[in-house]
Write a protein that holds these residues in place. Structure first.
Motif, PDB file in Angstrom:
ATOM      1  N   ARG A  11     -22.929   6.511  32.084  1.00  0.00           N
ATOM      2  CA  ARG A  11     -23.415   6.364  30.791  1.00  0.00           C
ATOM      3  C   ARG A  11     -22.955   5.330  29.918  1.00  0.00           C
ATOM      4  N   GLU A  12     -21.850   4.789  30.036  1.00  0.00           N
ATOM      5  CA  GLU A  12     -21.294   3.926  29.380  1.00  0.00           C
ATOM      6  C   GLU A  12     -22.280   2.421  29.290  1.00  0.00           C
ATOM      7  N   PHE A  13     -22.751   2.309  30.394  1.00  0.00           N
ATOM      8  CA  PHE A  13     -23.635   1.091  30.573  1.00  0.00           C
ATOM      9  C   PHE A  13     -24.971   1.279  30.890  1.00  0.00           C
ATOM     10  N   LEU A  14     -25.563   2.452  30.669  1.00  0.00           N
ATOM     11  CA  LEU A  14     -26.955   3.008  31.049  1.00  0.00           C
ATOM     12  C   LEU A  14     -27.752   2.212  30.131  1.00  0.00           C
ATOM     13  N   ALA A  15     -27.641   2.141  28.799  1.00  0.00           N
ATOM     14  CA  ALA A  15     -28.541   1.280  28.068  1.00  0.00           C
ATOM     15  C   ALA A  15     -28.685  -0.382  28.525  1.00  0.00           C
ATOM     16  N   HIS A 199     -17.114   3.829  49.924  1.00  0.00           N
ATOM     17  CA  HIS A 199     -16.637   3.640  48.462  1.00  0.00           C
ATOM     18  C   HIS A 199     -15.589   2.694  48.448  1.00  0.00           C
ATOM     19  N   ILE A 200     -15.653   1.891  47.303  1.00  0.00           N
ATOM     20  CA  ILE A 200     -14.389   0.996  47.189  1.00  0.00           C
ATOM     21  C   ILE A 200     -13.983   1.021  45.479  1.00  0.00           C
ATOM     22  N   ALA A 201     -12.742   0.999  45.170  1.00  0.00           N
ATOM     23  CA  ALA A 201     -12.333   1.066  43.519  1.00  0.00           C
ATOM     24  C   ALA A 201     -11.118   0.963  43.678  1.00  0.00           C
ATOM     25  N   GLY A 202     -10.608   0.691  42.246  1.00  0.00           N
ATOM     26  CA  GLY A 202      -9.211   0.197  41.959  1.00  0.00           C
ATOM     27  C   GLY A 202      -8.586   1.283  41.921  1.00  0.00           C
ATOM     28  N   HIS A 203      -7.048   1.122  41.707  1.00  0.00           N
ATOM     29  CA  HIS A 203      -6.008   2.245  41.623  1.00  0.00           C
ATOM     30  C   HIS A 203      -4.890   1.724  40.919  1.00  0.00           C
ATOM     31  N   SER A 204      -4.010   2.577  40.491  1.00  0.00           N
ATOM     32  CA  SER A 204      -2.837   2.132  39.859  1.00  0.00           C
ATOM     33  C   SER A 204      -1.577   2.580  40.539  1.00  0.00           C
ATOM     34  N   GLU A 205      -0.769   1.658  40.505  1.00  0.00           N
ATOM     35  CA  GLU A 205       0.502   1.859  41.106  1.00  0.00           C
ATOM     36  C   GLU A 205       1.825   2.231  40.369  1.00  0.00           C
ATOM     37  N   GLU A 206       1.994   3.534  40.359  1.00  0.00           N
ATOM     38  CA  GLU A 206       2.892   4.228  39.552  1.00  0.00           C
ATOM     39  C   GLU A 206       4.410   3.870  39.971  1.00  0.00           C
ATOM     40  N   ALA A 217      -9.626   0.131  37.535  1.00  0.00           N
ATOM     41  CA  ALA A 217      -8.842  -1.378  37.467  1.00  0.00           C
ATOM     42  C   ALA A 217     -10.006  -1.968  38.870  1.00  0.00           C
ATOM     43  N   ASP A 218      -9.461  -3.254  38.738  1.00  0.00           N
ATOM     44  CA  ASP A 218     -10.158  -4.018  39.730  1.00  0.00           C
ATOM     45  C   ASP A 218      -9.753  -3.600  41.122  1.00  0.00           C
ATOM     46  N   VAL A 219     -10.440  -3.821  42.148  1.00  0.00           N
ATOM     47  CA  VAL A 219     -10.209  -3.503  43.303  1.00  0.00           C
ATOM     48  C   VAL A 219      -8.990  -4.524  43.992  1.00  0.00           C
ATOM     49  N   LYS A 220      -8.054  -3.983  44.523  1.00  0.00           N
ATOM     50  CA  LYS A 220      -6.671  -4.888  44.771  1.00  0.00           C
ATOM     51  C   LYS A 220      -7.092  -5.629  46.220  1.00  0.00           C
ATOM     52  N   PRO A 221      -6.422  -6.648  46.200  1.00  0.00           N
ATOM     53  CA  PRO A 221      -6.652  -7.637  47.535  1.00  0.00           C
ATOM     54  C   PRO A 221      -6.404  -6.787  48.939  1.00  0.00           C
ATOM     55  N   GLU A 222      -5.523  -5.851  48.929  1.00  0.00           N
ATOM     56  CA  GLU A 222      -5.028  -5.118  50.068  1.00  0.00           C
ATOM     57  C   GLU A 222      -6.460  -4.305  50.474  1.00  0.00           C
ATOM     58  N   VAL A 223      -6.978  -3.694  49.394  1.00  0.00           N
ATOM     59  CA  VAL A 223      -8.246  -2.875  49.638  1.00  0.00           C
ATOM     60  C   VAL A 223      -9.531  -3.550  50.154  1.00  0.00           C
ATOM     61  N   TRP A 224      -9.517  -4.722  49.760  1.00  0.00           N
ATOM     62  CA  TRP A 224     -10.671  -5.681  50.070  1.00  0.00           C
ATOM     63  C   TRP A 224     -10.487  -5.900  51.653  1.00  0.00           C
ATOM     64  N   GLN A 225      -9.094  -6.304  52.185  1.00  0.00           N
ATOM     65  CA  GLN A 225      -8.823  -6.577  53.508  1.00  0.00           C
ATOM     66  C   GLN A 225      -9.086  -5.332  54.196  1.00  0.00           C
ATOM     67  N   LEU A 226      -8.807  -4.134  53.546  1.00  0.00           N
ATOM     68  CA  LEU A 226      -9.277  -3.073  54.499  1.00  0.00           C
ATOM     69  C   LEU A 226     -10.574  -2.706  54.715  1.00  0.00           C
ATOM     70  N   LEU A 227     -11.220  -3.168  53.607  1.00  0.00           N
ATOM     71  CA  LEU A 227     -12.897  -2.812  53.531  1.00  0.00           C
ATOM     72  C   LEU A 227     -13.340  -3.772  54.503  1.00  0.00           C
ATOM     73  N   GLU A 242     -16.951   1.705  42.514  1.00  0.00           N
ATOM     74  CA  GLU A 242     -16.820   2.834  41.537  1.00  0.00           C
ATOM     75  C   GLU A 242     -15.864   2.361  40.325  1.00  0.00           C
ATOM     76  N   ARG A 243     -16.134   2.703  39.048  1.00  0.00           N
ATOM     77  CA  ARG A 243     -15.655   2.301  38.236  1.00  0.00           C
ATOM     78  C   ARG A 243     -15.947   3.257  37.088  1.00  0.00           C
ATOM     79  N   ASP A 244     -14.784   4.126  36.617  1.00  0.00           N
ATOM     80  CA  ASP A 244     -15.045   5.279  35.883  1.00  0.00           C
ATOM     81  C   ASP A 244     -14.260   4.949  34.438  1.00  0.00           C
ATOM     82  N   PHE A 245     -13.252   4.150  34.405  1.00  0.00           N
ATOM     83  CA  PHE A 245     -12.331   4.182  33.142  1.00  0.00           C
ATOM     84  C   PHE A 245     -12.278   2.662  32.892  1.00  0.00           C
TER      85      PHE A 245
END
Length: 280
Positions: A11-15, A199-206, A217-227, A242-245
């Protein structure tokens, strides 16, 4: 943008979508987010699908729940899919209700009993929606006393229920860190013929051993390689960003989607070169 690259509709960018008509292969949305919004919302969706087709990724089916299957809800989903000519209905291989809504996607214990329970419910859903149910591998942060590995559990459900797979590459990576397994071996062990899209998305490293699938967040390099590896193993499949926040401007999201397409094109070109080499 080729049809093999999609974006989660928010919804944030629907318009902006309606105004800018960005180059997107398809839009992914959650049906239940649109049920209560009335005819105006449905007319908006009709405008969106004039730009690109729709696919669906639900949030509240709760396929692993101990509660009875919400048949009335599934019938609403069926009507929604038919109304907007959506072929694919995906959901999470998890549960989000048990004697009431839990408001989170919780992991199903990896046991034979849980397999039987999920398989029976998947068959019920597929009978109602008259389409294959597409199940997503989910991220999880606690491991139960499991009889099966995560990979064994997923593969057994897919085979016995005769359903399909949504391969979330980021979830595989996050789980591999949190639970100490090889994400490449995991992806290689999945059945190619069951994968409908990804699906591909970003994550946080706690912490070093705790990553959280945030879609913020942006997709991390390691995830691009895995894709890229997933495409090489299973063939290029349609993939949703996917981007929700912390959602950036729509053009920035479209630019990140372009990286998916670039990887897809590179894998296809590499396969074609290999085929030419093999035939010489």
């Amino acid at each position: 943008m080729r049809r093999t690259v999609g974006l989660g509709l928010r919804r944030e960018f629907l318009a902006d979508v309606l105004e800018q008509a960005p180059s997107v292969g398809f839009w992914e949305l959650a049906p239940e987010n649109w049920f209560p919004r009335g005819s105006d919302a449905y007319r908006t969706l009709d405008q969106v699908r004039e730009q690109a087709p729709l696919t669906s990724h639900g949030l509240s089916l709760s396929i692993g729940s101990p509660d009875p299957l919400d048949v009335a809800f599934v019938r609403k989903v069926k009507a929604f899919l038919d109304r907007f000519e959506i072929d694919v209905y995906s959901e999470h291989l998890s549960y989000c209700s048990a004697a009431g809504q839990l408001y989170d996607l919780l992991p199903i214990p990896f046991t034979s009993e849980a397999v039987d329970h999920v398989v029976e419910r998947v068959r019920q859903v597929q009978d109602i929606i008259e389409r294959p149910l597409v199940l997503e591998n989910v991220s999880y942060y606690a491991s139960f006393a499991n009889e099966l590995s995560e990979l064994e559990f997923i593969n057994t459900v897919l085979r016995q229920a005769d359903c399909k797979l949504l391969l979330d590459v980021n979830n595989v990576f996050v789980n591999s860190v949190n639970h100490g397994y090889d994400p490449y071996q995991f992806i290689a062990g999945l059945p190619s013929e069951r994968i409908v899209y990804g699906h591909i998305a970003g994550h946080s490293e706690e912490y070093d051993d705790l990553f959280v699938d945030t879609h913020g967040a942006d997709v991390k390099p390691e995830v691009w390689q895995l894709l890229k590896f997933a495409y090489e193993q299973h063939g290029v499949f349609a993939t949703v960003l996917e981007r929700d926040f912390n959602i950036p401007p729509l053009p920035q999201l479209v630019q990140e989607m372009g990286r998916i397409e670039t990887i897809q094109q590179g894998v296809v070109a590499g396969s074609e070169r290999q085929l030419q080499t093999d035939t010489v």
